[in-house]
Design a protein around this motif. Structure first.
Motif, short mmCIF file in Angstrom:
data_model
loop_
_atom_site.label_atom_id
_atom_site.label_comp_id
_atom_site.label_asym_id
_atom_site.label_seq_id
_atom_site.Cartn_x
_atom_site.Cartn_y
_atom_site.Cartn_z
N ALA A 141 1.15 4.28 0.41
CA ALA A 141 0.77 3.89 1.76
C ALA A 141 -0.24 2.75 1.74
CB ALA A 141 0.20 5.10 2.51
N VAL A 142 -1.21 2.84 0.83
CA VAL A 142 -2.21 1.77 0.71
C VAL A 142 -1.55 0.46 0.33
CG1 VAL A 142 -4.16 0.95 -0.66
CG2 VAL A 142 -4.14 3.30 0.19
N PHE A 143 -0.66 0.53 -0.65
CA PHE A 143 0.04 -0.68 -1.08
C PHE A 143 0.86 -1.26 0.07
CE2 PHE A 143 3.57 -2.85 -3.42
CZ PHE A 143 2.80 -3.85 -3.97
N GLY A 144 1.50 -0.38 0.85
CA GLY A 144 2.29 -0.84 1.99
C GLY A 144 1.44 -1.53 3.03
N PHE A 145 0.27 -0.96 3.33
CA PHE A 145 -0.62 -1.57 4.31
C PHE A 145 -1.11 -2.94 3.85
CE2 PHE A 145 -1.16 2.66 6.32
CZ PHE A 145 -1.04 2.26 7.65
N LEU A 146 -1.30 -3.09 2.53
CA LEU A 146 -1.77 -4.37 2.01
C LEU A 146 -0.73 -5.48 2.16
CD1 LEU A 146 -3.72 -3.30 -1.21
CD2 LEU A 146 -4.66 -4.24 0.90
N TRP A 147 0.53 -5.11 2.42
CA TRP A 147 1.55 -6.12 2.66
C TRP A 147 1.51 -6.64 4.09
CZ3 TRP A 147 4.39 -8.91 -0.56
CH2 TRP A 147 4.55 -8.47 -1.87
N ILE A 148 0.77 -5.96 4.96
CA ILE A 148 0.61 -6.43 6.33
C ILE A 148 -0.37 -7.61 6.30
CG2 ILE A 148 -0.16 -5.83 8.66
CD1 ILE A 148 0.52 -2.92 8.01
#
Length: 269
Positions: A212-219
């Motif tokens: 989830a953290v990695f996904g948010f960092l793609w925003i």
């Protein structure tokens, strides 16, 4: 109850010693500009140093757990600093290195398995979780010491940039690890202080916290805000965006050797 590992259980692994040797040789290659490919030498230095710091991160968890009451730690091989002994070598070593290559993000890895039921006291549980990111913090302070001590006279530019990029990884790892997200150390620090009901509700999400953290960092907005914070921390330690930018450019040796303007032609403050 004994909380000391036997001599064999605490012996440093040849795998870790090999990593340290690779790091030492790559430091020499970057410093002397010995390699025909400066970027490849920087790559070896940063990756080997990054893996060494990950090993120390997990060792800190394990050693603190041992003294907290989990006497099974030594038998599992966690005190040998051997990354192949971790519960998930893929999560602990491979994925963090892949994330570094992909985006220059010091994403925290997997974990050593700690038998929490053997440990008594909320403070002990919090300290075990905090030990890992604190190790990254100490590593970051050591790596950035030449910058905030103004001791860079005579240091080759490529080595300066490599140190800066490694510092960026350690700072990002420290910040990300301290986020109160299930599955990360930050949540582990506060978890003992939460009610049993809240812990049960959150537990199913723990395996997905890192993703989830990695996904948010793609925003884009989140990514920009996060790295603005990282850059602010690095600036207080004497590292500029110029340093980290060229460190990352050298690190990506497969893109070709970049044409770096002379450092002495700039006013870095």
């Amino acid at each position: 109850m004994a909380t000391q590992a036997t001599r064999g259980e605490g012996r440093v692994s040849p795998v870790f010693l090999a990593l340290v040797a690779i790091m030492a040789v790559s430091i020499w290659a970057v410093w002397t500009d010995y390699s025909a490919s400066p970027g490849f030498a920087v790559f070896l230095f940063v990756v080997s140093a990054w893996i060494v710091s990950l090993c120390l991160h997990e060792y800190a968890h394990a050693r603190t757990a041992l003294h907290g009451g989990d006497i099974t730690i030594g038998a599992k091989g966690y005190l040998t600093l051997n990354p192949l002994k971790y519960t998930h070598a893929l999560l602990s070593i491979v994925l963090p290195v892949v994330f570094v290559i992909m985006g220059g993000i010091g994403l925290p890895g997997g974990a050593v398995f700690i038998e929490r039921h053997r440990i008594r006291g909320r403070w002990k549980h919090s300290l075990i979780s905090a030990a890992g990111p604190l190790t990254n913090l100490v590593f970051a302070v050591v790596v950035t010491a030449p910058f905030w001590l103004h001791a860079l006279d005579g240091v080759p530019d490529n080595f300066r940039y490599a140190l800066a990029f490694l510092a960026l990884l350690e700072v990002t790892a420290t910040i990300l690890n301290l986020l109160p997200v299930p599955g990360l150390d930050g949540y582990g620090i506060i978890e003992p202080w939460l009610s049993p009901k809240v812990r049960r509700q959150v537990e199913p999400f723990a395996p997905f916290g890192l993703l989830a953290v990695f996904g948010f960092l793609w925003i884009p907005e989140v990514n920009h805000a996060f790295f603005d914070m990282v850059d602010a921390v690095l600036r207080t330690l004497g590292i500029t965006e110029w340093d980290t930018y060229w460190g990352q450019e050298l690190f990506r040796f497969w893109q070709g050797t970049p044409e770096i303007p002379p450092l002495n032609a700039l006013d870095l403050g």
